[in-house]
Design an enzyme around this catalytic site. Structure first.
Site, PDB file in Angstrom:
ATOM      1  N   ALA A 172       0.858  -1.183   0.000  1.00  0.00           N
ATOM      2  CA  ALA A 172       0.000   0.000   0.000  1.00  0.00           C
ATOM      3  C   ALA A 172       0.892   1.229   0.000  1.00  0.00           C
ATOM      4  O   ALA A 172       1.573   1.519   0.983  1.00  0.00           O
ATOM      5  CB  ALA A 172      -0.894  -0.004   1.231  1.00  0.00           C
ATOM      6  N   GLY A 223       2.577   7.571  -1.217  1.00  0.00           N
ATOM      7  CA  GLY A 223       3.391   8.696  -1.630  1.00  0.00           C
ATOM      8  C   GLY A 223       4.215   9.262  -0.494  1.00  0.00           C
ATOM      9  O   GLY A 223       4.946  10.237  -0.662  1.00  0.00           O
ATOM     10  N   VAL A 236       7.085   8.740   2.814  1.00  0.00           N
ATOM     11  CA  VAL A 236       8.405   8.120   2.924  1.00  0.00           C
ATOM     12  C   VAL A 236       8.329   6.706   3.487  1.00  0.00           C
ATOM     13  O   VAL A 236       9.075   5.806   3.078  1.00  0.00           O
ATOM     14  CB  VAL A 236       9.355   9.011   3.766  1.00  0.00           C
ATOM     15  N   MET A 286      -4.349   3.788  -2.921  1.00  0.00           N
ATOM     16  CA  MET A 286      -5.779   3.799  -2.633  1.00  0.00           C
ATOM     17  C   MET A 286      -6.358   5.201  -2.700  1.00  0.00           C
ATOM     18  O   MET A 286      -5.833   6.128  -2.087  1.00  0.00           O
ATOM     19  CB  MET A 286      -6.041   3.209  -1.243  1.00  0.00           C
ATOM     20  N   CYS A 320     -10.277   2.551   9.774  1.00  0.00           N
ATOM     21  CA  CYS A 320      -9.735   2.408   8.422  1.00  0.00           C
ATOM     22  C   CYS A 320      -8.854   1.167   8.325  1.00  0.00           C
ATOM     23  O   CYS A 320      -8.933   0.403   7.354  1.00  0.00           O
ATOM     24  CB  CYS A 320      -8.950   3.654   8.044  1.00  0.00           C
ATOM     25  N   CYS A 370      -7.110  12.156   7.399  1.00  0.00           N
ATOM     26  CA  CYS A 370      -6.995  12.395   5.961  1.00  0.00           C
ATOM     27  C   CYS A 370      -8.206  13.090   5.354  1.00  0.00           C
ATOM     28  O   CYS A 370      -8.059  14.026   4.575  1.00  0.00           O
ATOM     29  CB  CYS A 370      -6.700  11.085   5.236  1.00  0.00           C
TER      30      CYS A 370
END
Length: 365
Positions: free
Chosen positions: A12, A15, A17, A38, A106, A211
């Site tokens: 998964a 983007g 680090v 995702m 999540c 998020c």
């Protein structure tokens, strides 16, 4: 000689680090690595790029990393499932006076259920890997003449980044298909590896906010909940001090954002029948300290332990584990602490440990 096919692992990739280094490490170890980015839900009327964790910018960064380490990457849209299981529940819990933890949900419903199944079926992968800071260890068990493998979860080497608190819902049946490459690294080492591997995200800052909420938690709740203003009352003197903007905007123990002068003031509790917010200047003489809590929806990583259970429990992500005794009461559990815990809030998670081993956890009632 028959060629040995390397194990296939879906990573998964967000983007960031951590997930980037996780993918690079697995590639270096000889796995067949496939990246998956995702896409989640974002508010109506806003652009795809405003949800940082699955923004177009983050996707392009994940693609750049995948290109750098030489792996394919695919985008999957879990927006509908994420909205129903995470966002709708988040708002429903706040409206009911609880403080939910959407990251726990999540991981439970999206990453380690939906995505794991997707990785196993669509990509026919042997494993799913993430950039979580957690350690997984396997042990051989001999039962009569049969040898089986048992899996246990432990805190990561980097205690400051340890994410076991968010992962207590993992099941033993899932663990054999999961890899957590960063469990034995600290954050500084991960950034150094990213720089050494020339990954384009090596200096990218960590994401801190929820998020889908963005930078304004209050703004999100105000936009999606029907809020009713009410009185702010001193819990000791019963004096009216001001007016609140809606009870879902506050949580027990909260100090900032109350809007009162002459403080510091702390949120001590709620009178939901009268729609009053209770505050105090003296947390030690209020209901903010409690020696016990009840929890439900409990998951044990392995076999359910024998009760009463003496262990340690943690009631918030950045909290310290505290000695406790857990008793089973039907489908719920009573947790008794040796030392009173501050601002226990329904909807948050209580997570159980034996030393560094993650035993399980549940939702505070």
């Amino acid at each position: 000689m028959k060629k040995i096919t390397p194990a296939k692992v879906v990573v998964a990739m967000s983007g960031g680090v951590d997930s980037s280094v996780a993918a690079a490490l697995l590639k270096k170890q000889g796995y067949e690595v496939v990246g998956v980015f995702m896409q989640f839900w974002f508010p109506a009327g806003e652009t795809y790029g405003e949800n940082r964790c699955c923004s177009l910018e983050s996707y392009n960064e994940a693609r750049a990393v995948a290109s750098r380490i030489g792996i394919p990457i695919y985008k999957v849209n879990f927006g509908r499932q994420f909205k129903k299981a995470i966002v709708d529940d988040f708002l429903r819990q706040y409206a009911a006076g609880r403080t939910p933890n959407p990251c726990v949900s999540c991981n439970k419903f999206i990453k380690f259920d939906l995505l794991l199944k997707y990785a196993r079926t669509v990509f026919e992968a042997d494993y799913l890997a993430t950039g979580h800071y957690i350690s997984i260890k396997n042990y051989e068990l001999r039962i009569k003449d049969k040898i089986s493998t048992s899996y246990k979860l432990f805190r990561a080497k980097d205690i400051n980044k340890d994410q076991t608190y968010f992962l207590y819902n993992l099941k033993r049946s899932q663990l054999k298909h999961l890899l957590f490459p960063l469990g034995d690294y600290n954050k500084e080492q991960v950034r150094m590896l990213a720089k050494k591997m020339k990954l384009p995200v090596h200096a990218k800052p960590d994401s801190q906010e929820i998020c889908f909420v963005g930078q304004s938690h209050y703004g999100f709740l105000k936009k999606y909940l029907k809020l009713k203003p009410g009185k702010i009352i001193d819990s000791q003197t019963k004096k009216i001090l001001g007016e609140h903007q809606g009870l879902p905007l506050y949580t027990r123990g909260q100090r900032s954002g109350i809007g009162l002068s002459g403080g510091p003031w702390y949120v001590a509790g709620f009178d939901r029948k009268k729609n009053n917010l209770l505050v105090t200047k003296n947390p030690a003489k209020s209901d903010l300290l409690n020696n016990e809590l009840n929890c439900s929806q409990v998951n044990w990583i392995g076999t359910e332990p024998k009760f009463p259970l003496n262990c340690q429990a943690q009631i918030r992500y950045r909290g310290r584990p505290a000695a406790c005794r857990v008793e089973k009461k039907g489908r719920t559990y009573l947790v008794k602490f040796t030392i009173g815990q501050r601002a226990i809030m329904p909807g948050q998670s209580v997570v159980f440990y034996k030393g560094n081993e993650l035993l399980g956890g549940g939702v505070i009632r």
